[in-house]
Design a protein around this motif. Sequence first.
Motif, PDB file in Angstrom:
ATOM      1  N   LEU A   1       1.182  -1.292  -0.366  1.00 25.25           N
ATOM      2  CA  LEU A   1      -0.336  -0.374   0.067  1.00 25.25           C
ATOM      3  C   LEU A   1       1.147   1.160   0.054  1.00 25.25           C
ATOM      4  O   LEU A   1       0.520   2.146  -0.863  1.00 25.25           O
ATOM      5  N   ALA A   2       1.896   1.273   0.890  1.00 25.75           N
ATOM      6  CA  ALA A   2       2.269   2.289   1.230  1.00 25.75           C
ATOM      7  C   ALA A   2       3.779   2.460  -1.262  1.00 25.75           C
ATOM      8  O   ALA A   2       3.708   4.237  -0.803  1.00 25.75           O
ATOM      9  N   ARG A   3       4.381   1.380  -1.172  1.00 31.21           N
ATOM     10  CA  ARG A   3       4.497   1.818  -2.490  1.00 31.21           C
ATOM     11  C   ARG A   3       4.130   2.261  -3.385  1.00 31.21           C
ATOM     12  O   ARG A   3       3.899   3.538  -4.291  1.00 31.21           O
ATOM     13  N   HIS A   4       2.306   2.187  -4.059  1.00 30.44           N
ATOM     14  CA  HIS A   4       1.154   1.918  -4.502  1.00 30.44           C
ATOM     15  C   HIS A   4       0.787   3.685  -3.966  1.00 30.44           C
ATOM     16  O   HIS A   4       0.992   4.527  -5.412  1.00 30.44           O
ATOM     17  N   LEU A   5       0.740   4.062  -3.208  1.00 33.17           N
ATOM     18  CA  LEU A   5      -0.032   5.388  -2.599  1.00 33.17           C
ATOM     19  C   LEU A   5       1.625   6.418  -2.850  1.00 33.17           C
ATOM     20  O   LEU A   5       0.604   7.587  -3.948  1.00 33.17           O
ATOM     21  N   GLU A   6       2.604   6.248  -2.298  1.00 33.28           N
ATOM     22  CA  GLU A   6       3.549   6.650  -2.821  1.00 33.28           C
ATOM     23  C   GLU A   6       3.683   7.542  -4.855  1.00 33.28           C
ATOM     24  O   GLU A   6       3.718   7.912  -5.101  1.00 33.28           O
ATOM     25  N   ARG A   7       3.349   5.843  -5.215  1.00 35.07           N
ATOM     26  CA  ARG A   7       3.607   5.849  -6.860  1.00 35.07           C
ATOM     27  C   ARG A   7       3.027   6.712  -7.345  1.00 35.07           C
ATOM     28  O   ARG A   7       2.345   7.469  -8.700  1.00 35.07           O
ATOM     29  N   GLN A   8       1.123   7.266  -6.027  1.00 36.48           N
ATOM     30  CA  GLN A   8       0.307   7.805  -7.328  1.00 36.48           C
ATOM     31  C   GLN A   8       0.116   9.518  -5.951  1.00 36.48           C
ATOM     32  O   GLN A   8      -0.408  10.148  -7.221  1.00 36.48           O
TER      33      GLN A   8
END
Lengths: 288, 272
Positions: B32-39
């Motif tokens: 989730l953390a990686r996903h949100l950062e990419r967004q």
Amino acid sequence: MRKQALPLYPSSLFHDSSDLWDNGAVNISGDIIDIHVHPLEGGIETIPGQIRSFEHYGRRTGIRRFCLLGHVCLAGYDPTLSQVRALNDQTIAFVERRPDLFSGFCYLNPRHSPRALEREFHRCVSSGPLRGVKLWVAVNCTDPKVDTVFHLAEAASVPILHHAWYKTVDLAFNESSPADIAQAAARFPGVTLIMAHLTGAGVRGILDIQPHPRVLVDTSGSQPANGMVEYAVSKLGPERLLFGSDASGRDFSVQIARVQSSRISEKAKRLILGGNAANVLRLGDDDG
Amino acid sequence: MMDREISPLFDINVAVGRWPFQPLEPATVSRLARHLERQGIAWAAVSSLDAVLYQDPQWGNLPLLKALENQKSLLPACVINPSMAHWKESLRVCHGKGCRMVKLYPNYHQYSLGSPEVDALVSECDERDIRLAIAFRLEDERAHYPLMKVPATSLDEIVQVARRHPRIPFVLLCPYHSEVPRLSQETQNTLIEISHIESLDTLSSLLNLIPASRVLFGSHTPFLYTGAATAKLKDAPLPAIDFRRIGHQNALRLFRHGLSGTFFLQPPASSL
């Protein structure tokens, strides 16, 4: 023996590319065709202004062609002949003014007589500029009343875009479900059927149409539910999905983002966002 | 990568965990953390999905609080059911472990927002400087599992609880466009997030109903594609000041700058 930690849950059961969640989604830019669009407002007199609006949305979103289905909600669930004609007159006017920007489908009410249906179909499609048929909720697609429309579409080799939804709330009038669409597809295997509303169909609806290769599904409408595009691609293949927005009730950008955000290949996105619609609409080089 | 002019974002409506009717990704806190950062999402208020349906929400809250200990950009939000006898103790424990927002699901937990326990919870959260969020829904009502149809939280009750506590800011999760006019006109202390708001020109249309100062960016990840929410901001023809308000300033103001403890306000460098 060292125990191996179990994954939180087997996401591979849901779509085949769960690893893509670690690698990020790939956005593509380029020609987009929106197969499911309703005019921004009613009345032929509003068309010049609406064309400017559609040009603006096209520049902003990358949509190069809008397939208009008529302002069906304005005429109610069971429109009269004159209401259907007026609605189709508007669609024809858009297409004739800007054939490079608009395609259109002929809206029909199968409760009308076969002769009336034939007349309107010939006016709009056989002799007119429209390239398909739109059916909504006036008649369920398992009702034999639809047969005239299906025969006309099959003979002219044009697709039918048919509203469908699985709901756990009240249905609208004679609303069809994806199972109904599958039944119709079995009765008319020679017709290209575009089932509207991927998220409305859901997992069950995708599986209903899976055995019928000429049934496609558009991505329009409802909330951009995570994972649904991936599931549909895994079950149907990317060739059977068409991008649709259901504007003007929905936001073009949000609905495009549904496809862009999905964890599928770049090639699949290009097919869904424009390639498949170009085939269905039989767009040539001179169509824009 | 998000355009610089509208990033960084603060996502007020994110959850992680299990949902019985489909597997949802991202499924772990690290993903989730990686996903949100990419967004381009620098901060997010994150709650446990499991906590909604577990008989004791703490079975979901406590593991999430543990998992978020080292996630400096993810703000813990805990699910509290004030109809349960141990809600005060649950709140105390969650607060002690870093919870900064409480999420209420009156429809899934079958209590009225008019009950005295809710008023007591509102007061307790105020004393502890914990923000309050009320969820209208988790899923489109048309698509609920047929054996578990959960009506939306009552708009009437939401308006009434907001009016009983006019000094408390209430964050409202997953309202529809049609629910916004009453919230805007009949309350002054509610903020809505945009995950379920959609119409032609979503934000321009929304800001005709409610001022930008009361709008928060929310994606409803993992139920909805995160990119669909960012698209609402990215393509909206709004002044830069409204982008910043909706994108992160309203949320940061809600949680007040200078918080100590586990919540850090500096976004990861890669998202700027």
